[in-house]
Write a protein that holds these residues in place. Structure first.
Motif, mmCIF file in Angstrom:
data_model
loop_
_atom_site.group_PDB
_atom_site.id
_atom_site.type_symbol
_atom_site.label_atom_id
_atom_site.label_comp_id
_atom_site.label_asym_id
_atom_site.label_seq_id
_atom_site.Cartn_x
_atom_site.Cartn_y
_atom_site.Cartn_z
ATOM 1 N N LYS A 1 39.801 40.973 30.088
ATOM 2 C CA LYS A 1 40.108 40.590 31.573
ATOM 3 C C LYS A 1 39.902 41.909 32.407
ATOM 4 O O LYS A 1 39.326 41.490 33.580
ATOM 5 C CB LYS A 1 41.583 40.256 31.759
ATOM 6 N N ARG A 2 40.077 43.132 31.871
ATOM 7 C CA ARG A 2 39.663 44.069 32.575
ATOM 8 C C ARG A 2 38.348 44.422 32.558
ATOM 9 O O ARG A 2 37.586 44.901 33.401
ATOM 10 C CB ARG A 2 40.557 45.308 32.044
ATOM 11 N N ASP B 1 40.509 45.067 26.458
ATOM 12 C CA ASP B 1 41.006 44.146 27.208
ATOM 13 C C ASP B 1 39.877 43.222 28.033
ATOM 14 O O ASP B 1 39.375 43.954 29.013
ATOM 15 C CB ASP B 1 42.017 44.698 28.219
#
Ligand SMILES: Nc1nc2c(c(=O)[nH]1)N[C@H]1C(S)=C(S)[C@@H](COP(=O)(O)O)O[C@H]1N2
Ligand SMILES: [Mo]
Length: 310
Positions: free
Chosen positions: A307-308, A305
């Motif tokens: 975004k993480r 992910d």
């Protein structure tokens, strides 16, 4: 770092790259005819090899002028404004230069730069380069794949990351006498990122050795990541089991992560990353995922992910 509204450099010198190519072709011919005089006095150049090949990885986009690349810089060891490095980096002593190699590998040691570079062949790589602040350039780097050097150091099975350090020399690097960042400057890559063929150790640009403000005598270039991953004036390379903390994470972990992949979909805490200004242009252009190197590097991040792991 702060969002940069206007790099403020106009690109008068658009023919830089053509001039440089002509000079190189001339040097090649002259070398072939045996008419290049050798004085034996000149300083050894690591990057002036007229035979250097342009890589298949090179972009054909118009290169940024030599003047802009060498005068609009980020190098906090010499001050926090863009003009500081070109003004002050002459105080850095780059010869002799050694690189310490340590950690999880079979060939640790302190290496003279000349010895480290002896077995490599320098090639030209024209890469897009994008700073987290929102400006970008196209730079003809001279360098060689970091993977070539890593293989020679024989990392062992515990080596999961490569950590880099810039020289620590507060006497000659005035920024290191301030707390603008945590010193020495540190950056890191996961082993597969470090081994990716795009990842370069650079000794020069435009066929000349690096000027101090661009990170002489040896710097990293990771074209799909924000510019701050491309650490300058490398004095130590360590193979580690744990993910290293880089200087920007240490100063503001909510703004700067370990991965720092160029990603228009993940805004910086204080500004959007959707667009960028190519130095020398007025209209902003859209920023591309992985700075346009998606085909080459997207598979390194499958299942993550982003975004993480920003
Ligand atoms: N040691 C060190 N390396 C550094 C920096 C720095 O301040 N110190 N700045 C980084 C940042 S933010 C960018 S954008 C690039 C800029 O490289 P350039 O000045 O050669 O364009 O260098 C990176 N490497
Ligand atoms: Mo940057």
């Amino acid at each position: 770092m702060d969002f940069d509204k206007n790099p403020g450099i106009s690109e008068n010198d658009i023919t830089d790259y053509e001039t440089y190519k002509k000079r190189r072709t001339f040097m090649k011919t002259a070398a072939g005819l045996g008419i290049v005089a050798s004085t034996g006095l000149a300083m050894k150049s690591f990057s002036g090899d007229a035979k250097a090949k342009t890589s298949n990885y090179s972009t054909t986009e118009k290169t940024t002028s030599y003047k802009s690349i060498t005068s609009y810089c980020n190098y906090y060891e010499f001050g926090t404004s863009k003009r500081d490095p070109a003004k002050h980096a002459h105080s850095l002593v780059t010869s002799p230069w050694t690189v310490d190699v340590d950690g999880e590998c079979d060939n640790p040691g302190t290496y003279d730069l000349e010895d480290l570079l002896k077995p490599v062949s320098i090639e030209e790589r024209i890469y897009r380069f994008r700073c987290v602040e929102g400006w970008s350039m196209v730079i003809p780097w001279m360098g060689f794949p970091l993977a070539d050097l890593i293989k020679r150091m024989q990392p062992n099975s515990k080596a999961k990351y490569v950590r880099f350090e810039t020289l620590y020399d507060p006497d000659n690097m005035p920024g290191q006498r301030t707390d603008s960042l945590s010193w020495p400057y540190v950056e890191g890559l996961r082993m597969d990122e470090a081994m990716n063929p795009l990842t370069l150790l650079s000794t020069g640009l435009y066929g000349k050795d690096l000027l101090n403000q661009n990170g002489a005598p040896l710097r990293l270039v990771v074209p799909w990541k924000y510019g701050f991953k491309s650490i300058k004036s490398i004095a130590r390379i360590s193979f580690t089991e744990l993910q290293p903390l880089n200087s920007w994470q240490l100063s503001s972990s909510s703004e700067y992560g370990f991965y720092s992949n160029v990603n228009p979909d993940v805004p910086h805490q204080r500004w959007s990353q959707a667009k960028e200004r190519r130095v020398g242009e007025f209209t902003k252009r859209k920023t591309q995922l992985f700075n346009g190197y998606e085909k080459e590097v997207a598979e390194l991040y499958t299942g993550m992910d982003l975004k993480r792991f920003f």
